[in-house]
Design a protein around this motif. Sequence first.
Motif, PDB file in Angstrom:
ATOM      1  N   ILE A  26      12.952  31.784  45.507  1.00 29.11           N
ATOM      2  CA  ILE A  26      12.341  32.893  44.852  1.00 29.11           C
ATOM      3  C   ILE A  26      14.003  33.288  44.124  1.00 29.11           C
ATOM      4  CG2 ILE A  26      12.248  35.201  43.951  1.00 29.11           C
ATOM      5  CD1 ILE A  26       9.030  33.929  43.833  1.00 29.11           C
ATOM      6  N   ASN A  27      15.314  33.364  45.641  1.00 29.12           N
ATOM      7  CA  ASN A  27      15.997  34.124  45.284  1.00 29.12           C
ATOM      8  C   ASN A  27      17.613  32.715  45.420  1.00 29.12           C
ATOM      9  OD1 ASN A  27      16.200  37.172  45.533  1.00 29.12           O
ATOM     10  ND2 ASN A  27      14.569  36.260  47.582  1.00 29.12           N
ATOM     11  N   GLY A  28      16.977  31.702  45.184  1.00 26.63           N
ATOM     12  CA  GLY A  28      17.699  30.679  45.130  1.00 26.63           C
ATOM     13  C   GLY A  28      18.650  30.198  45.741  1.00 26.63           C
ATOM     14  N   LEU A  29      17.584  30.533  47.795  1.00 27.44           N
ATOM     15  CA  LEU A  29      18.205  30.025  49.068  1.00 27.44           C
ATOM     16  C   LEU A  29      17.225  28.859  49.423  1.00 27.44           C
ATOM     17  CD1 LEU A  29      18.665  33.686  50.493  1.00 27.44           C
ATOM     18  CD2 LEU A  29      20.488  32.236  49.224  1.00 27.44           C
ATOM     19  N   VAL A  30      18.562  28.152  50.811  1.00 26.00           N
ATOM     20  CA  VAL A  30      17.461  27.649  52.121  1.00 26.00           C
ATOM     21  C   VAL A  30      17.229  28.289  52.899  1.00 26.00           C
ATOM     22  CG1 VAL A  30      17.508  25.708  53.541  1.00 26.00           C
ATOM     23  CG2 VAL A  30      19.528  25.728  51.047  1.00 26.00           C
ATOM     24  N   GLY A  31      15.701  28.251  53.438  1.00 26.35           N
ATOM     25  CA  GLY A  31      14.614  29.054  53.923  1.00 26.35           C
ATOM     26  C   GLY A  31      14.081  28.309  54.655  1.00 26.35           C
ATOM     27  N   LEU A  32      13.335  28.232  55.958  1.00 27.79           N
ATOM     28  CA  LEU A  32      13.050  26.928  57.304  1.00 27.79           C
ATOM     29  C   LEU A  32      11.784  27.961  57.299  1.00 27.79           C
ATOM     30  CD1 LEU A  32      11.966  24.598  58.448  1.00 27.79           C
ATOM     31  CD2 LEU A  32      13.906  25.096  60.066  1.00 27.79           C
ATOM     32  N   LYS A  33      10.838  28.276  57.424  1.00 30.97           N
ATOM     33  CA  LYS A  33       9.851  28.422  58.123  1.00 30.97           C
ATOM     34  C   LYS A  33       8.958  26.880  59.501  1.00 30.97           C
ATOM     35  CE  LYS A  33       6.036  27.430  58.550  1.00 30.97           C
ATOM     36  NZ  LYS A  33       5.058  26.870  60.138  1.00 30.97           N
ATOM     37  N   PRO A  34       9.910  27.955  60.580  1.00 29.54           N
ATOM     38  CA  PRO A  34       9.709  26.569  61.945  1.00 29.54           C
ATOM     39  C   PRO A  34       8.218  26.244  61.872  1.00 29.54           C
ATOM     40  CG  PRO A  34      11.349  28.364  62.255  1.00 29.54           C
ATOM     41  CD  PRO A  34      10.612  28.902  61.153  1.00 29.54           C
ATOM     42  N   SER A  35       7.927  25.551  62.918  1.00 28.39           N
ATOM     43  CA  SER A  35       6.801  25.258  63.311  1.00 28.39           C
ATOM     44  C   SER A  35       6.935  26.083  64.648  1.00 28.39           C
ATOM     45  CB  SER A  35       7.186  23.802  64.649  1.00 28.39           C
ATOM     46  OG  SER A  35       7.049  22.666  63.908  1.00 28.39           O
ATOM     47  N   ILE A  36       5.732  26.880  64.280  1.00 33.18           N
ATOM     48  CA  ILE A  36       5.201  27.779  65.914  1.00 33.18           C
ATOM     49  C   ILE A  36       5.202  27.323  66.827  1.00 33.18           C
ATOM     50  CG2 ILE A  36       2.791  29.148  66.590  1.00 33.18           C
ATOM     51  CD1 ILE A  36       3.680  30.199  63.655  1.00 33.18           C
ATOM     52  N   GLY A  37       5.775  27.753  67.761  1.00 35.54           N
ATOM     53  CA  GLY A  37       6.242  27.854  69.728  1.00 35.54           C
ATOM     54  C   GLY A  37       7.865  27.121  69.372  1.00 35.54           C
ATOM     55  N   LEU A  38       8.178  27.316  68.332  1.00 36.64           N
ATOM     56  CA  LEU A  38       9.785  26.739  68.502  1.00 36.64           C
ATOM     57  C   LEU A  38      10.803  28.193  68.547  1.00 36.64           C
ATOM     58  CD1 LEU A  38      11.095  24.234  68.245  1.00 36.64           C
ATOM     59  CD2 LEU A  38      11.965  24.697  65.867  1.00 36.64           C
ATOM     60  N   VAL A  39      10.016  28.813  68.064  1.00 35.86           N
ATOM     61  CA  VAL A  39      10.883  30.482  67.907  1.00 35.86           C
ATOM     62  C   VAL A  39      10.106  31.806  68.779  1.00 35.86           C
ATOM     63  CG1 VAL A  39      12.281  32.421  66.545  1.00 35.86           C
ATOM     64  CG2 VAL A  39      12.184  29.866  66.470  1.00 35.86           C
ATOM     65  N   SER A  40      10.087  32.341  70.063  1.00 35.00           N
ATOM     66  CA  SER A  40      10.334  33.762  70.036  1.00 35.00           C
ATOM     67  C   SER A  40       9.611  34.661  68.934  1.00 35.00           C
ATOM     68  CB  SER A  40      10.759  34.124  71.186  1.00 35.00           C
ATOM     69  OG  SER A  40      10.131  35.314  71.315  1.00 35.00           O
ATOM     70  N   ARG A  41       8.578  35.230  69.950  1.00 33.80           N
ATOM     71  CA  ARG A  41       7.418  36.461  68.031  1.00 33.80           C
ATOM     72  C   ARG A  41       8.094  37.031  68.884  1.00 33.80           C
ATOM     73  NH1 ARG A  41       3.255  32.891  67.237  1.00 33.80           N
ATOM     74  NH2 ARG A  41       3.155  32.930  68.887  1.00 33.80           N
TER      75      ARG A  41
END
Length: 526
Positions: free
Chosen positions: A216-231
């Motif tokens: 909605i803001n004209g960007l590229v965005g990535l929701k990674p696979s769960i477990g790729l990036v620490s929470r």
Amino acid sequence: MRRILLAFLLAGAVVPNIAAAKTVRVEEASIDQLQAMMARGEASSVELTRAYLARIAAMDRKGPALRSVIAVNPDALDQAKALDAERKAGRIRGPLHGIPVLIKDNIETADRMATTAGSLALKDNVTGRDAPVVAELRRAGAVILGKTNLSEWANIRSTHAMSGWSAVGGLVKNPYALDRTACGSSSGSGAAVAASFAAVAVGTETDGSVTCPSSINGLVGLKPSIGLVSRTRVVPISHSQDTPGPMGRSVRDVALLLSAMVAPDPADPATAGAVRRDYASGLSVSALSGLRIGVIRPKDLPADTAARYDAALAVLRAGGAVLVDVTPPKLDGLGDAEFLVLQMELKADLNAYLATTPAAVTARTLDQLIAFNRDHAAVEMPFFGQEIFEMAAKTGGLDDAAYKAARAKSLRLAGQEGIDAMLKAAGATVLVEPTYAGAWLSDPVYGDQYNGPSAAELPAIAGYPHLTVPMGLAKGLPVGLSFIAGKGGEATVLGAGYAYEQRAKARVVPTYRAQADVGPGLEGVR
């Protein structure tokens, strides 16, 4: 009372003295362009940081008043200075060395800034510790420029919430039409990057909170696979679905940021298999050649968005992709199962997080948060309530049979019977569909008014990667094209998204209009 509280909280957002700053143009600059400027001696990290701070000062509370940044980092210039010294000494850590990065304000940083999740209940949550994902960015040489506004509590408090609003930061505006939503919950990250307050930002997603504000803001965005990036040290909703994700104005910038975010974290068992890799090096404009893509055609797509989608499919086809239509299966009960999981995990995960906050944070359980909101209703609940909080508080624990059944059902429907089944039916590696339609009006009375389909639900629940890439404007509002693959398919979606982006060149720079381009004779119509 609200003005006093906000003035106190925003005191940390005062921009350092930038009057003597050399003029450095950062608008629309990519990470590679910023690095080239530093390599040629045209700008230092300090000068880039000052330029971004000046742009924030001029446009976030003044000018279009986007309200996308909750606080700037009082130590950002010192960090940049240290990284400049490293560069001068011949040490360059990588592509992010000296690059200012914004962080969503539900992710802890060790800087002198609170991590509020947008709530006054966490105004004293200055932890002095980095979330591991932030530590990885520091290791890569990023400057932590500040914290971005968000939908309060990452949009999990109320069924009638207005995306982009928080008690701490106010309402984020969409840079393409200031009366429209920036979506959420990573609304501030989306609006800030679109407005070139930084080249890239980190958002978080549970279901749509990176991909919606990116689209909605004209960007590229990535929701990674769960477990790729620490929470770890990220204010949680759901350990099954939460993940930080990179947001930028190009696929390459997002790939560079993701490469610096990935690492195993002993405190987050889901990341045990995470492997650092360079996601940017393999990007190629030829990635579409021979790629078999499953095409989802939503039935309720607005005509203007449908036209942009048809044009995007033509670009994919021209790039050599083999397009195969797929019919989404009926997944009865998926939404109800997901909602139960989110409620029950919210209670358990948020209670566990609050127990680790400084003693100055007095609301240390979900029940105490609910009480805090009631006691401060005038500033915390002026537009919408806390029905989801109250529902979550009444749920049982994670050993509850209903929770386990709901999680198993939602995972099966979204993964095996959803994305996996569609990929198999099409013999495809990737699925595509419109991410969302254009931005709706920000509405404090009725809350969010989603118009059209959402591509976010299935990959969010299944834990699979979901990339959105701009496919142009529909009535002056950005719309995105989603690329979805199986778990661990980040390189695949980034590759396909990059090849599409380079051929389509569909992103349009925001112009901060008062309202969307609604057509001749309709100006002023809402």
